[in-house]
Design a protein around this motif. Structure first.
Motif, PDB file in Angstrom:
ATOM      1  N   LYS A 389       0.817  -1.237  -0.059  1.00  0.00           N
ATOM      2  CA  LYS A 389      -0.104  -0.061  -0.056  1.00  0.00           C
ATOM      3  C   LYS A 389       1.006   1.331  -0.149  1.00  0.00           C
ATOM      4  CE  LYS A 389      -2.310  -1.474   3.634  1.00  0.00           C
ATOM      5  NZ  LYS A 389      -3.395  -1.119   4.732  1.00  0.00           N
ATOM      6  N   VAL A 390       0.776   1.998  -1.029  1.00  0.00           N
ATOM      7  CA  VAL A 390       1.566   2.991  -1.335  1.00  0.00           C
ATOM      8  C   VAL A 390       0.545   4.346  -0.242  1.00  0.00           C
ATOM      9  CG1 VAL A 390       2.691   5.067  -2.758  1.00  0.00           C
ATOM     10  CG2 VAL A 390       2.367   2.458  -3.424  1.00  0.00           C
ATOM     11  N   ASP A 391      -0.563   4.359  -0.589  1.00  0.00           N
ATOM     12  CA  ASP A 391      -1.428   5.475   0.299  1.00  0.00           C
ATOM     13  C   ASP A 391      -2.603   4.728   0.048  1.00  0.00           C
ATOM     14  OD1 ASP A 391      -2.532   6.314  -2.298  1.00  0.00           O
ATOM     15  OD2 ASP A 391      -1.201   7.798  -2.485  1.00  0.00           O
ATOM     16  N   ASN A 392      -3.805   5.678   0.383  1.00  0.00           N
ATOM     17  CA  ASN A 392      -5.152   4.867   0.564  1.00  0.00           C
ATOM     18  C   ASN A 392      -5.689   4.419  -0.942  1.00  0.00           C
ATOM     19  OD1 ASN A 392      -5.387   5.555   3.066  1.00  0.00           O
ATOM     20  ND2 ASN A 392      -6.588   7.159   2.914  1.00  0.00           N
ATOM     21  N   ASN A 393      -4.922   4.963  -1.843  1.00  0.00           N
ATOM     22  CA  ASN A 393      -5.653   4.665  -3.494  1.00  0.00           C
ATOM     23  C   ASN A 393      -4.515   4.341  -4.541  1.00  0.00           C
ATOM     24  OD1 ASN A 393      -8.470   5.267  -2.756  1.00  0.00           O
ATOM     25  ND2 ASN A 393      -7.762   7.183  -2.391  1.00  0.00           N
ATOM     26  N   SER A 394      -3.732   3.897  -4.045  1.00  0.00           N
ATOM     27  CA  SER A 394      -2.606   3.272  -4.750  1.00  0.00           C
ATOM     28  C   SER A 394      -1.467   2.101  -4.221  1.00  0.00           C
ATOM     29  CB  SER A 394      -1.421   4.376  -5.414  1.00  0.00           C
ATOM     30  OG  SER A 394      -1.017   5.283  -4.120  1.00  0.00           O
ATOM     31  N   VAL A 395      -1.083   1.287  -5.048  1.00  0.00           N
ATOM     32  CA  VAL A 395      -0.274   0.218  -4.522  1.00  0.00           C
ATOM     33  C   VAL A 395       0.732  -0.252  -5.630  1.00  0.00           C
ATOM     34  CG1 VAL A 395      -2.148  -0.914  -3.297  1.00  0.00           C
ATOM     35  CG2 VAL A 395      -1.839  -1.537  -6.131  1.00  0.00           C
ATOM     36  N   THR A 396       1.858  -0.973  -5.018  1.00  0.00           N
ATOM     37  CA  THR A 396       2.655  -1.473  -5.750  1.00  0.00           C
ATOM     38  C   THR A 396       2.564  -3.033  -5.685  1.00  0.00           C
ATOM     39  OG1 THR A 396       4.355  -1.289  -4.463  1.00  0.00           O
ATOM     40  CG2 THR A 396       4.270   0.317  -6.080  1.00  0.00           C
ATOM     41  N   PHE A 439       0.285   1.549  -9.195  1.00  0.00           N
ATOM     42  CA  PHE A 439      -1.068   1.720  -9.741  1.00  0.00           C
ATOM     43  C   PHE A 439      -1.956   2.626  -8.997  1.00  0.00           C
ATOM     44  CE2 PHE A 439       0.413  -2.636 -11.282  1.00  0.00           C
ATOM     45  CZ  PHE A 439       0.022  -2.544 -12.390  1.00  0.00           C
ATOM     46  N   THR A 440      -2.806   3.458  -9.516  1.00  0.00           N
ATOM     47  CA  THR A 440      -3.695   4.375  -8.982  1.00  0.00           C
ATOM     48  C   THR A 440      -5.016   3.568  -8.971  1.00  0.00           C
ATOM     49  OG1 THR A 440      -2.633   6.442  -9.383  1.00  0.00           O
ATOM     50  CG2 THR A 440      -4.911   6.445  -8.989  1.00  0.00           C
ATOM     51  N   LEU A 441      -5.849   3.391  -8.093  1.00  0.00           N
ATOM     52  CA  LEU A 441      -6.992   2.559  -7.975  1.00  0.00           C
ATOM     53  C   LEU A 441      -8.252   3.617  -7.911  1.00  0.00           C
ATOM     54  CD1 LEU A 441      -5.617   0.386  -4.990  1.00  0.00           C
ATOM     55  CD2 LEU A 441      -5.298  -0.123  -7.368  1.00  0.00           C
ATOM     56  N   SER A 442      -9.100   2.718  -8.640  1.00  0.00           N
ATOM     57  CA  SER A 442     -10.585   3.594  -8.630  1.00  0.00           C
ATOM     58  C   SER A 442     -11.601   2.549  -8.624  1.00  0.00           C
ATOM     59  CB  SER A 442     -10.757   4.673  -9.824  1.00  0.00           C
ATOM     60  OG  SER A 442     -10.460   3.848 -11.023  1.00  0.00           O
ATOM     61  N   THR A 443     -12.813   3.018  -8.446  1.00  0.00           N
ATOM     62  CA  THR A 443     -13.939   1.950  -8.513  1.00  0.00           C
ATOM     63  C   THR A 443     -15.073   2.817  -8.798  1.00  0.00           C
ATOM     64  OG1 THR A 443     -15.082   0.341  -7.345  1.00  0.00           O
ATOM     65  CG2 THR A 443     -14.252   1.963  -5.909  1.00  0.00           C
ATOM     66  N   ALA A 444     -16.191   2.225  -9.128  1.00  0.00           N
ATOM     67  CA  ALA A 444     -17.599   2.772  -9.310  1.00  0.00           C
ATOM     68  C   ALA A 444     -18.488   2.814  -8.234  1.00  0.00           C
ATOM     69  CB  ALA A 444     -18.412   2.356 -10.590  1.00  0.00           C
ATOM     70  N   ASP A 445     -17.967   2.093  -7.152  1.00  0.00           N
ATOM     71  CA  ASP A 445     -18.877   1.814  -5.988  1.00  0.00           C
ATOM     72  C   ASP A 445     -17.874   1.783  -4.595  1.00  0.00           C
ATOM     73  OD1 ASP A 445     -20.680   1.280  -4.026  1.00  0.00           O
ATOM     74  OD2 ASP A 445     -21.714  -0.400  -5.177  1.00  0.00           O
ATOM     75  N   LEU A 446     -17.795   2.971  -4.001  1.00  0.00           N
ATOM     76  CA  LEU A 446     -16.962   3.052  -2.844  1.00  0.00           C
ATOM     77  C   LEU A 446     -17.465   2.006  -1.668  1.00  0.00           C
ATOM     78  CD1 LEU A 446     -15.992   6.705  -2.786  1.00  0.00           C
ATOM     79  CD2 LEU A 446     -14.725   4.654  -3.452  1.00  0.00           C
ATOM     80  N   LEU A 447     -18.769   1.663  -1.666  1.00  0.00           N
ATOM     81  CA  LEU A 447     -19.364   0.821  -0.698  1.00  0.00           C
ATOM     82  C   LEU A 447     -19.317  -0.609  -1.044  1.00  0.00           C
ATOM     83  CD1 LEU A 447     -21.286   0.989   2.068  1.00  0.00           C
ATOM     84  CD2 LEU A 447     -23.185   0.707   0.720  1.00  0.00           C
ATOM     85  N   ALA A 448     -19.360  -1.028  -2.076  1.00  0.00           N
ATOM     86  CA  ALA A 448     -19.201  -2.559  -2.565  1.00  0.00           C
ATOM     87  C   ALA A 448     -18.315  -2.573  -3.909  1.00  0.00           C
ATOM     88  CB  ALA A 448     -20.467  -3.100  -2.775  1.00  0.00           C
ATOM     89  N   PRO A 449     -17.272  -2.157  -3.581  1.00  0.00           N
ATOM     90  CA  PRO A 449     -16.163  -2.118  -4.783  1.00  0.00           C
ATOM     91  C   PRO A 449     -15.573  -3.447  -5.105  1.00  0.00           C
ATOM     92  CG  PRO A 449     -15.034  -1.746  -2.586  1.00  0.00           C
ATOM     93  CD  PRO A 449     -16.178  -1.795  -2.188  1.00  0.00           C
ATOM     94  N   THR A 450     -16.639  -4.237  -5.904  1.00  0.00           N
ATOM     95  CA  THR A 450     -16.184  -5.617  -6.549  1.00  0.00           C
ATOM     96  C   THR A 450     -15.366  -5.538  -7.460  1.00  0.00           C
ATOM     97  OG1 THR A 450     -18.415  -5.518  -7.576  1.00  0.00           O
ATOM     98  CG2 THR A 450     -18.333  -6.751  -5.314  1.00  0.00           C
ATOM     99  N   THR A 451     -15.407  -4.388  -8.344  1.00  0.00           N
ATOM    100  CA  THR A 451     -14.483  -4.066  -9.447  1.00  0.00           C
ATOM    101  C   THR A 451     -13.651  -2.878  -9.210  1.00  0.00           C
ATOM    102  OG1 THR A 451     -15.971  -5.171 -10.952  1.00  0.00           O
ATOM    103  CG2 THR A 451     -14.205  -3.635 -11.828  1.00  0.00           C
TER     104      THR A 451
END
Length: 471
Positions: A389-396, A439-451
């Motif tokens: 975890k790099v930060d809340n919304n990015s990883v390596t 990688f910067t991470l994003s999702t369409a649903d912050l409550l149920a981020p299944t994708t």
């Protein structure tokens, strides 16, 4: 912003005069007798319920051991009310099977009136099979023998406790069991069945059973963990607290537009030192739930980096022309070709997640190949990996190729993993590119981020989409 009026038990009989005060008439309520005031309240509430088509959404609760249930009610001036709902208990009635667990839609018409007691009371005074099931004392098979003969202990008569000055929101309290509920006016043109289907779909989309933990994000920055959101009976405890000692259970209802707990919850934010009382939430465009009590507190899943690195979740790479892009699509196409050239192999999938037995993260890629007898058989390669975890919304990602387990012939899956990495150039390139990318991470649903979309921070054309994977 709606203005609400509280009506105490003593003052309930004055409700009629209070309602008329919303029209700015300055009648002296004390010129009327108590009986007249009560009759006026009854008449006024009857008008409120039938005005503008008379259609309302009721957030109905029985006890704290059950989730809430949504009903659409249409009040008619002839004393009839049409009640529509969609839940498993209606399914019990329709199928005549007390063990039914399938959700069914049901709608039936019965009688109603506003009557007087200590104040105005909304009474559903003839049997409606799809609503009075909750006040029927019949035994519920799923409960313990000690509960036999009590049923859901729901109410069918309600003291009218609070109302908005526009007459579009009524706060009720069960007359017998004193459970608080809310009725909200909805457009008269609403189709009951469509509305209830939308409520059910909303409930199905809110919490996903594959997302092990959700979080209540308090304004000061502290979080409380939410477990079992999909059941609508949640376990909540402070993130840095003791789950066994501090966990509490709270039931809720998922409505057409959001979520409400049966009772208000007060949580302590150990970062700013304040207490926050929350109860009602509205769903936002990003999938999160925003508390309408303070317009600050939210409910979401974990930070996206926490989701990817969770010990409770695995993620399948959405390989193919839509699941990967840029250099990762080039790598994947080369991987497919190079796999064929090595033992006539075909990659079937690729996923990563925590291995609790080995106490480490792993990337797994099942495949088929031809064995020495020229038969197509299945294999599985495993590479020791780590999600950083790099930060809340990015990883390596990092990969360990030096562990002695790769030389242990008994651990054939790990042997396969290193062998394929060393002999399939396209696979090696794909893995190496993953390891060299932030990688910067994003999702369409912050409550149920299944994708989750993982996008290369240095070049947005390079991406990998991952989906929650259930083996």
């Amino acid at each position: 912003m709606k203005k609400f009026f509280n009506i105490s038990a003593v003052a309930l009989i004055m409700a009629g005069a209070l309602l008329s005060s919303c029209t700015h008439e300055e009648d002296d309520i004390f010129d009327q007798s108590a009986a007249d005031r009560l009759n006026n309240a009854i008449s006024n509430y009857t008008d409120v319920l039938t005005n503008r088509g008379g259609k309302w959404e009721l957030e109905y609760f029985t006890t704290s051991d059950e989730p809430g249930y949504v009903y659409v009610m249409t009040f008619n001036k002839n004393g009839t009310v049409t009640m529509a709902g969609e839940n498993m208990w209606i399914g019990n009635v329709i199928t005549n099977n007390p063990n039914n667990t399938t959700v069914y839609y049901g709608s039936a018409t019965s009688l109603w009136e506003v009557i007087g007691d200590n104040g105005p009371v909304l009474s559903f005074n003839s049997y409606n099979p799809y609503f009075h099931i909750f006040s029927d004392p019949a035994d519920i098979p799923s409960t313990t023998p000690n509960d036999a003969g009590h049923g859901h202990t729901g109410d069918y008569e309600f003291d009218i406790m609070k109302y908005s000055d526009d007459g579009d929101t009524l706060y009720l309290q069960g007359k017998k069991h004193e459970v608080n509920m809310i009725m909200t006016r909805i457009p008269a043109t609403t189709d009951d069945r469509t509305y209830m289907s939308e409520v059910t779909a909303m409930a199905d989309s809110f919490f996903n059973a594959n997302i092990a933990e959700n979080y209540i994000n308090l304004p000061g920055g502290y979080r409380d963990v939410v477990l079992d959101g999909a059941t609508s009976i949640m376990t909540i405890y402070p993130e840095t607290g003791d789950r066994i000692v501090e966990a509490t259970s709270h039931n809720c209802i998922i409505t057409h537009d959001g979520l409400s707990f049966m009772n208000a919850i007060t949580l302590h934010d150990s970062i700013d030192g304040n207490d926050y009382t929350i109860q009602h939430f509205v769903r936002q465009a990003d999938g999160s739930l925003l508390c309408t009590d303070d317009n600050k507190t939210t409910i979401t899943a974990d930070h996206l980096s926490g989701c990817l690195a969770s010990h409770n979740m695995s993620w399948r790479l959405a390989l193919g022309t839509t699941g990967v892009g840029g250099k990762f699509l080039d790598d994947y196409n080369a991987l497919v070709t190079d796999m064929r050239g090595y033992r006539t192999s075909t990659l079937t999938s690729m996923y990563f997640g925590w291995n609790p037995t080995e106490n480490r993260y792993e990337l797994t890629f099942p495949f088929t190949f031809r064995n020495s007898r020229n038969r197509v058989v299945s294999g599985r390669g495993i590479l020791i990996a780590n999600v950083v975890k790099v930060d809340n919304n990015s990883v390596t990602f990092s990969f360990d190729f030096d562990d002695p387990i790769y030389s242990d012939s008994k651990q054939v899956n790990y042997v396969y993993g290193l062998s394929y990495y060393n002999n399939v150039a396209g696979l090696k390139k794909f893995i190496d590119d993953m390891a060299s990318t932030t990688f910067t991470l994003s999702t369409a649903d912050l409550l149920a981020p299944t994708t989750i979309n993982m996008v290369d921070q240095s070049n947005a054309d390079n991406f990998i989409t991952v989906n929650v994977y259930t083996p």
